[in-house]
Design an enzyme around this catalytic site. Structure first.
Site, mmCIF file in Angstrom:
data_model
loop_
_atom_site.group_PDB
_atom_site.id
_atom_site.type_symbol
_atom_site.label_atom_id
_atom_site.label_comp_id
_atom_site.label_asym_id
_atom_site.label_seq_id
_atom_site.Cartn_x
_atom_site.Cartn_y
_atom_site.Cartn_z
ATOM 1 N N CYS A 39 20.579 15.015 10.141
ATOM 2 C CA CYS A 39 20.712 16.316 10.770
ATOM 3 C C CYS A 39 19.337 16.944 10.996
ATOM 4 O O CYS A 39 18.993 17.964 10.411
ATOM 5 C CB CYS A 39 21.588 17.196 9.889
ATOM 6 S SG CYS A 39 22.279 18.518 10.841
ATOM 7 N N GLY A 80 -4.688 -3.871 3.999
ATOM 8 C CA GLY A 80 -4.846 -3.225 5.308
ATOM 9 C C GLY A 80 -4.907 -4.135 6.513
ATOM 10 O O GLY A 80 -5.115 -3.648 7.636
HETATM 11 N N1 LLP Z 1 -4.458 -1.204 -1.661
HETATM 12 C C1 LLP Z 1 -4.431 0.132 -1.736
HETATM 13 C C2 LLP Z 1 -5.299 0.806 -2.709
HETATM 14 C C3 LLP Z 1 -3.584 0.879 -0.895
HETATM 15 O O1 LLP Z 1 -3.585 2.195 -0.960
HETATM 16 C C4 LLP Z 1 -2.746 0.198 0.025
HETATM 17 C C5 LLP Z 1 -1.839 0.932 0.909
HETATM 18 C C6 LLP Z 1 -2.787 -1.206 0.058
HETATM 19 C C7 LLP Z 1 -3.661 -1.867 -0.791
HETATM 20 C C8 LLP Z 1 -1.924 -2.017 0.995
HETATM 21 O O2 LLP Z 1 -2.160 -1.711 2.332
HETATM 22 P P1 LLP Z 1 -1.448 -2.622 3.453
HETATM 23 O O3 LLP Z 1 -1.974 -4.018 3.297
HETATM 24 O O4 LLP Z 1 0.014 -2.562 3.223
HETATM 25 O O5 LLP Z 1 -1.830 -2.006 4.757
HETATM 26 N N2 LLP Z 1 3.385 3.632 4.377
HETATM 27 C C9 LLP Z 1 2.361 3.334 5.364
HETATM 28 C C10 LLP Z 1 1.241 2.509 4.784
HETATM 29 C C11 LLP Z 1 0.573 3.223 3.640
HETATM 30 C C12 LLP Z 1 -0.344 2.331 2.892
HETATM 31 C C13 LLP Z 1 -0.783 2.989 1.626
HETATM 32 N N3 LLP Z 1 -1.697 2.200 0.886
HETATM 33 C C14 LLP Z 1 3.004 2.619 6.556
HETATM 34 O O6 LLP Z 1 4.221 2.430 6.553
HETATM 35 O O7 LLP Z 1 2.314 2.317 7.518
#
Ligand code: LLP
Length: 402
Positions: free
Chosen positions: A332, A222
């Site tokens: 579309c 995150g």
């Molecule tokens: N760990 C868990 C349990 C997660 O659910 C996620 C992301 C991560 C790690 C990694 O998070 P990151 O470091 O990438 O922020 N598709 C969305 C982001 C969804 C993230 C879902 N879980 C976007 O494009 O912003």
């Protein structure tokens, strides 16, 4: 600052491989990995790349080479990680809403398992007793992240076992003998405020006092990366210091230390990816100017799904006068990549570059409107490597039964 590919390099790649095209920079991913390892150097940290951000096996191999592990949310992601060469001990399985059978498949593969609900915890405990220690995913009741759709640790989120249900967890431990080896939280994506991490960590450390078998604390991913010019990401240096402080204070008080795990997705790959498209059509209506490109939300869904901002530049006309456009796709449906965006004047066939497209770009792509997915290219230093060929009509009908 992470390494960036020059506009000339990107334009050459677009000319060589065609568009739409995703391009990744291996050096940049390595840089981000090292930066993260350095940030948490004080705490025996392990980094597990959340591969849902980008699963191309060539990307997974970069993480493997750097010494990292992989966080997987499905058995197919696990299979990709194993194919890339990871050992089961380097893989965490962090699914949600899956059946006990899928967890059992993960135990057959000997993965680290992260359980996010009480009913599976109990069923798993009844099945394995204390023979297969697990990590549990907690919901810390913290609202965080760039957007409600990517916030996962608030009280109304489907993720994790509520931090208020410690008693229920303890009952399951005593009735089944299940052993808890780790506590996990992931409060959301794009978290800039480091106090969110510290608050989450403090809650977990407090809870760990009731769980003497815990040796791992997993703080998820995150970390925020900047998407806009002049935007700031998470202050990693400050976060590293504060996390270390919290652990050392806890050690002084309780004598306990933990392995610290993280699962970043965006931080490792987002800024290391580029998406290249071509302007097909310029349309000037009475109220605005549209650039219609040879792609759509089927290739990059983030702007339509999360109102995400991706910096766009016109690689073909860098000196052109600045004009304001809506950059739209060819799907579309209302399919807007950017609203009222200033770009150097766009002409038909100009190549436009979307920055920060490494995470959740290709990975969330689809074949909606029966359009094919883009190709992917990896830059390794000066070497270009096609790591996914462009799809063809045959790919589209491959699974159909005639
Ligand atoms: N760990 C868990 C349990 C997660 O659910 C996620 C992301 C991560 C790690 C990694 O998070 P990151 O470091 O990438 O922020 N598709 C969305 C982001 C969804 C993230 C879902 N879980 C976007 O494009 O912003």
């Amino acid at each position: 600052m992470h390494p960036v590919l020059s506009p000339t390099t990107l334009l050459n790649i677009a000319n060589e491989y065609g568009t739409p095209l995703y391009v990744y920079d291996a050096k940049c991913i390595e840089h981000q990995y090292k930066l993260l390892a350095h940030t948490f150097r004080r705490n025996g940290t392990r980094i597990f790349y959340a591969c849902k951000a980008l699963t191309n096996i060539n990307i997974l191999r970069i993480i493997l080479k750097m010494g990292g592990g992989i966080d997987c949310v499905s058995i197919n992601e696990v299979k990709l990680a194993l194919k890339a060469g990871f050992e089961p001990s380097q893989i965490i399985f962090t699914p949600n809403s899956v059946s006990l059978e899928e967890y059992i498949e993960a135990t057959n593969l000997q993965l680290n398992i992260n359980i996010d609900n009480l009913s599976i915890l109990e069923a798993f405990g009844n099945h394995f007793g204390g023979t297969y220690p697990v990590i549990i995913r907690l919901n810390p009741h913290i609202m965080a992240g760039g957007n409600i759709k990517i916030s996962t640790g608030h009280i109304d989120s489907k993720f994790g076992i509520s931090i208020a249900q410690a008693q229920e967890i303890k009952s399951i431990i005593s009735s089944t003998g299940i052993q808890i080896k780790g506590l996990h939280i992931h409060t959301g994506s794009e978290i800039k405020d480091i106090d969110v991490y510290i608050k989450g960590l403090e809650l977990v450390l407090e809870l760990a006092k009731d769980f003497p078998t815990v040796t791992v604390i997993d703080l998820g991913g995150g970390f925020k990366v900047p998407y806009k010019k002049d935007e700031e990401g998470t202050d990693m240096e400050a976060l590293g210091e504060k996390v270390a402080e919290a652990f050392s204070k806890y050690k002084d008080e309780t004598g306990r230390t933990f392995e610290l795990w993280f699962e970043p997705g965006k931080f490792l790959v987002s800024q290391c990816g580029y998406f290249l498209v071509k302007a097909n059509v310029l349309k000037h209506s009475p109220s605005r100017s549209f650039v219609g490109v040879n792609s759509g939300f089927n290739h990059l869904i983030r702007p339509m799904f999360y109102d995400a901002y991706h910096l766009i530049t016109n690689l073909s006309n860098p000196q052109g006068d600045l004009k304001t456009y809506n950059v739209v796709g060819n799907i579309c449906e209302t399919d807007t990549f950017a609203w009222d965006r200033e770009l150097n004047e766009v002409r038909p066939n100009d190549i436009l570059l979307f920055n920060n497209a490494g995470a959740y770009g290709f990975e969330m792509s689809s074949r909606f409107n029966s359009r094919l997915r883009p190709a992917e290219v990896l830059m390794e230093g000066e070497t270009k490597k096609l790591i996914r060929r462009r799809e063809t009509f045959d790919d589209l009908i491959e699974g159909m039964i005639f």
